[in-house]
Structure formats: structure tokens, C-alpha cells
Design an enzyme around this catalytic site. Structure first.
Site, mmCIF file in Angstrom:
data_model
loop_
_atom_site.group_PDB
_atom_site.id
_atom_site.type_symbol
_atom_site.label_atom_id
_atom_site.label_comp_id
_atom_site.label_asym_id
_atom_site.label_seq_id
_atom_site.Cartn_x
_atom_site.Cartn_y
_atom_site.Cartn_z
ATOM 1 N N ALA A 166 56.212 -12.075 -81.345
ATOM 2 C CA ALA A 166 56.011 -12.475 -82.746
ATOM 3 C C ALA A 166 54.683 -13.190 -82.996
ATOM 4 O O ALA A 166 54.462 -13.697 -84.093
ATOM 5 C CB ALA A 166 57.169 -13.326 -83.276
ATOM 6 N N ALA A 167 53.778 -13.203 -81.994
ATOM 7 C CA ALA A 167 52.474 -13.829 -82.232
ATOM 8 C C ALA A 167 51.740 -13.106 -83.365
ATOM 9 O O ALA A 167 51.168 -13.740 -84.262
ATOM 10 C CB ALA A 167 51.630 -13.802 -80.958
ATOM 11 N N GLY A 168 51.778 -11.773 -83.319
ATOM 12 C CA GLY A 168 51.103 -10.996 -84.364
ATOM 13 C C GLY A 168 51.748 -11.217 -85.726
ATOM 14 O O GLY A 168 51.059 -11.303 -86.755
ATOM 15 N N ASP A 169 53.084 -11.285 -85.764
ATOM 16 C CA ASP A 169 53.796 -11.494 -87.038
ATOM 17 C C ASP A 169 53.504 -12.884 -87.606
ATOM 18 O O ASP A 169 53.366 -13.071 -88.818
ATOM 19 C CB ASP A 169 55.303 -11.330 -86.824
ATOM 20 C CG ASP A 169 55.652 -9.936 -86.300
ATOM 21 O OD1 ASP A 169 54.918 -8.987 -86.615
ATOM 22 O OD2 ASP A 169 56.652 -9.822 -85.567
HETATM 23 P P1 ATP Z 1 53.103 -9.283 -80.807
HETATM 24 O O1 ATP Z 1 53.364 -7.795 -80.873
HETATM 25 O O2 ATP Z 1 53.410 -9.907 -79.473
HETATM 26 O O3 ATP Z 1 53.658 -10.035 -81.953
HETATM 27 P P2 ATP Z 1 50.404 -8.479 -81.337
HETATM 28 O O4 ATP Z 1 50.115 -7.521 -80.217
HETATM 29 O O5 ATP Z 1 50.663 -7.908 -82.673
HETATM 30 O O6 ATP Z 1 51.528 -9.492 -80.932
HETATM 31 P P3 ATP Z 1 48.222 -10.109 -80.421
HETATM 32 O O7 ATP Z 1 46.870 -9.556 -80.670
HETATM 33 O O8 ATP Z 1 48.755 -10.018 -79.037
HETATM 34 O O9 ATP Z 1 49.201 -9.487 -81.509
HETATM 35 O O10 ATP Z 1 48.262 -11.661 -80.815
HETATM 36 C C1 ATP Z 1 48.106 -12.102 -82.153
HETATM 37 C C2 ATP Z 1 47.410 -13.422 -82.146
HETATM 38 O O11 ATP Z 1 48.195 -14.342 -81.380
HETATM 39 C C3 ATP Z 1 46.036 -13.409 -81.491
HETATM 40 O O12 ATP Z 1 45.024 -13.049 -82.406
HETATM 41 C C4 ATP Z 1 45.919 -14.868 -81.044
HETATM 42 O O13 ATP Z 1 45.519 -15.662 -82.137
HETATM 43 C C5 ATP Z 1 47.356 -15.243 -80.696
HETATM 44 N N1 ATP Z 1 47.577 -15.122 -79.257
HETATM 45 C C6 ATP Z 1 48.150 -14.106 -78.588
HETATM 46 N N2 ATP Z 1 48.186 -14.351 -77.261
HETATM 47 C C7 ATP Z 1 47.624 -15.583 -77.089
HETATM 48 C C8 ATP Z 1 47.364 -16.425 -75.967
HETATM 49 N N3 ATP Z 1 47.684 -16.059 -74.721
HETATM 50 N N4 ATP Z 1 46.762 -17.620 -76.198
HETATM 51 C C9 ATP Z 1 46.436 -18.019 -77.444
HETATM 52 N N5 ATP Z 1 46.658 -17.280 -78.560
HETATM 53 C C10 ATP Z 1 47.239 -16.077 -78.379
#
Ligand code: ATP
Length: 315
Positions: A261-264
């Protein structure tokens, strides 16, 4: 990078955001490492969390202070009731989340290893039968400033909503996840495209792992009619691209334990900042700050921070 100077909640109206998307019960299994082909390993724990990209993004927007309504679909089972209750507890409007008696609520099996890497299997269930009534959709769009969508529900529903939203003056945010090919007519309907590196790569057919490549991918979408693009690059941070050019924003240096959920979370903070009158760079800054908190907590919706918590992080 510019500092945030958004009006306070008392100085501005609360943005109205409609989220059309998926609702899943996440079964999070912690393992020291992922099993190989044909291998059985012992897991460390299992926990159930409300999730689904649609639900997560709705919660992400609500916790940043927006007024949120959700269009989705669940099955007639305990998971469906729990997901609806979780959204209602956030103050999210659930009137347009009907129950499908014929299929189960969507489920995601999330495996998180000791390196905080996740591997996810999604069984769409009722998400796969979401076909919103056009007249209901039209009235919800009329009452909304922004429409947020992903691709975990049938594509015809997403395309219909994007086209209607554009006609009714509602800004469209698309998170094209999981990635799939999209018809060319969709790009001009999108105000803000938010996607990760692998989604950008799949759609543009160009390698995207470094910030310069993400900026080039952003230009690919701008050329096709999208107004602004944000490519997230995991622990590296994110790249924002609009007609004025591209800018790289590094992630906050934190110890990640679960990136689910980092992206969300990033998207919710970005969209609410934009919908409150902030610039793209201000939105990305808030997205990075919110996501830095999310990755330090296990689970999808439980790890999405409030606006107050985000404002306490370093700028
Ligand atoms: P997910 O599918 O896991 O929700 P995502 O693949 O859509 O994520 P990511 O690009 O992996 O999105 O991450 C989104 C944001 O989360 C990044 O731009 C960053 O700000 C933050 N993030 C992700 N991983 C890390 C990390 N290891 N340390 C710090 N910030 C992170």
C-alpha cells in the site's frame, strides 16, 4: 524543492473525491524468505487486513482529510461485511458498494519476507463483476471534484467512468495497476497518471528504473494527452512530469518493514494535495512523506497515515 504552503482546513473547502475500484481482504503471511518451486516452508504469522487498491486509495484520501465516496462491489460473505465496515469507520460513503450474491469478496494473499519484499496473488471475486449504473455514476461524478481509479476492476467500467468524468468536469486520476494495455482514447481523459516503474515500463515498452528513464516515460504519456504524470520508483522516490518538465524527488530514508500500500498511500496524499489547490511538486512531496510512514508499518489500510501524522514528518 518548494515547501508546502497549502491553505489550512478552515480556509478551504474539503475536496470531494470519488473512488471507483477494488475491495479485497488481504491475508498477510510473513515468511523469512519466499518458497521456491515445489518447496514448502513454515510461515511466521498470518493476519487479515482490509485492502484492495480501490479501498486503500479511498482510505488514503479520507485520512488526508478529503470527503470520499466509493463505488465498488463485494460478495455476500464475512469479508465483504468487514470491508464495508472498515470504510464506513473512515467516514467513506459506501452506498454504491452492492453485494454480489453469486461470487466471493476479492481476496489478496500477500507474502512479506524479511527483506520487506512482497509477493501478491489476487483473486478478484466480486471486483470482477463491477459494472456501475451510468445514471448513478453520473450523479456521483456531479458531486465530486476528482475521480480516482485503478485497474483491478473491469476495464469497461474504468473507461466509462473516465469518459463521463471528463465530460462532467471532474478531474481523473488513474493508477494503471495491474498494468494492461489501454486504448489510445483514454489518455486525454486523464488529468493525473500515477504509476510505478514496472507499470511505466509495460505501457511505454521502454526500460524504466532510473529517474531519467522515468522522466522519459512521463513524456511518452504527456505526448498522448495526459496532463501530468508521477512515476514512483520505490525506495528511490518519485519523478513528476508535466508541461513544465520533469523533477526527481528522493524518498525519505527510512527502514521499510512492509511496502504494501505504499503506492496507494502516496497516491492519496498526492491527490488530496492537488484537490486542495497544491502544485504537482507539493503533491509529490506529501506523497513521499505519507509513503515513508506507510512502509514502516505492516498491512495495507492499517499502515496508511493521517494528515496530522504526515505533517509531523521531516519536509
Ligand atoms: P505498492 O504496490 O507496494 O503499493 P508501488 O509499487 O505502487 O507500491 P512504489 O514505487 O514501490 O509503489 O512506492 C511508492 C512510494 O513509496 C515511493 O515513491 C516511496 O516514496 C515510498 N517507498 C517505497 N519503498 C520505500 C522504501 N524502502 N523506503 C522509503 N520509501 C519507500
Amino acid at each position: 524543492m518548494s515547501k508546502m504552503s497549502l491553505p489550512s482546513a478552515s480556509q478551504q473547502s474539503v475536496p470531494a473525491i470519488l473512488v471507483l475500484g477494488s475491495l479485497n481482504m488481504d491475508m498477510v503471511v510473513r515468511v523469512s524468505r519466499a518458497p521456491g518451486d515445489g518447496e514448502t516452508i513454515e510461515g511466521q504469522s498470518i493476519a487479515y487486513f482490509p485492502g484492495g487498491k480501490g479501498g486503500n486509495q479511498a482510505v488514503g484520501c479520507a485520512r488526508q482529510g478529503a470527503s470520499v465516496c466509493m463505488i465498488g462491489r463485494v460478495g455476500a460473505d464475512a469479508h465483504g461485511a468487514a470491508l464495508r465496515a472498515a470504510l464506513a469507520q473512515e467516514g467513506i460513503g459506501c452506498d454504491d458498494i452492492p453485494t454480489d450474491d453469486a461470487v466471493a469478496t476479492g481476496v489478496a494473499v500477500v507474502m512479506v519476507d524479511d527483506q520487506a519484499q512482497n509477493r501478491i496473488v489476487v483473486v478478484p471475486g466480486a471486483n470482477g463483476t463491477l459494472h456501475p449504473d451510468p445514471s448513478v455514476l453520473a450523479s456521483r461524478l456531479k458531486a465530486s471534484d476528482w475521480l480516482v481509479m485503478q485497474l483491478e476492476v473491469p476495464l469497461p467500467a474504468v473507461l466509462m467512468a473516465a469518459e463521463q468524468a471528463q465530460k462532467s468536469g471532474c478531474r481523473v486520476v488513474l493508477n494503471p495497476s495491474p498494468s494492461q494495455s489501454l486504448p489510445a482514447e483514454v489518455w486525454p481523459w486523464i488529468d493525473t497518471l500515477v504509476l510505478n516503474e514496472s507499470e511505466a515500463q509495460a505501457l511505454t515498452q521502454v526500460s524504466v528504473s532510473r529517474p531519467e528513464e522515468a522522466a522519459q516515460a512521463g513524456q511518452w504519456f504527456l505526448f498522448r494527452g495526459v496532463r501530468q504524470v508521477v512515476v514512483t520508483l520505490g525506495a528511490q522516490g518519485a519523478v513528476a512530469v508535466d508541461a513544465k518538465g520533469g523533477s526527481f524527488h528522493p524518498a525519505l530514508p527510512v527502514k521499510a518493514v512492509d511496502t504494501t500500500a505504499a503506492g496507494d498511500t502516496f497516491l492519496g496524499a498526492l491527490v488530496v494535495t492537488l484537490a486542495s489547490g497544491g502544485t504537482l511538486n507539493e503533491g509529490v512531496t506529501m506523497g513521499l512523506r505519507a509513503a515513508s510512514l506507510c512502509v514502516q508499518t505492516v498491512g495495507a489500510q492499517p499502515s496508511i497515515p493521517t494528515r496530522a501524522a504526515v505533517l509531523r514528518t521531516p519536509q
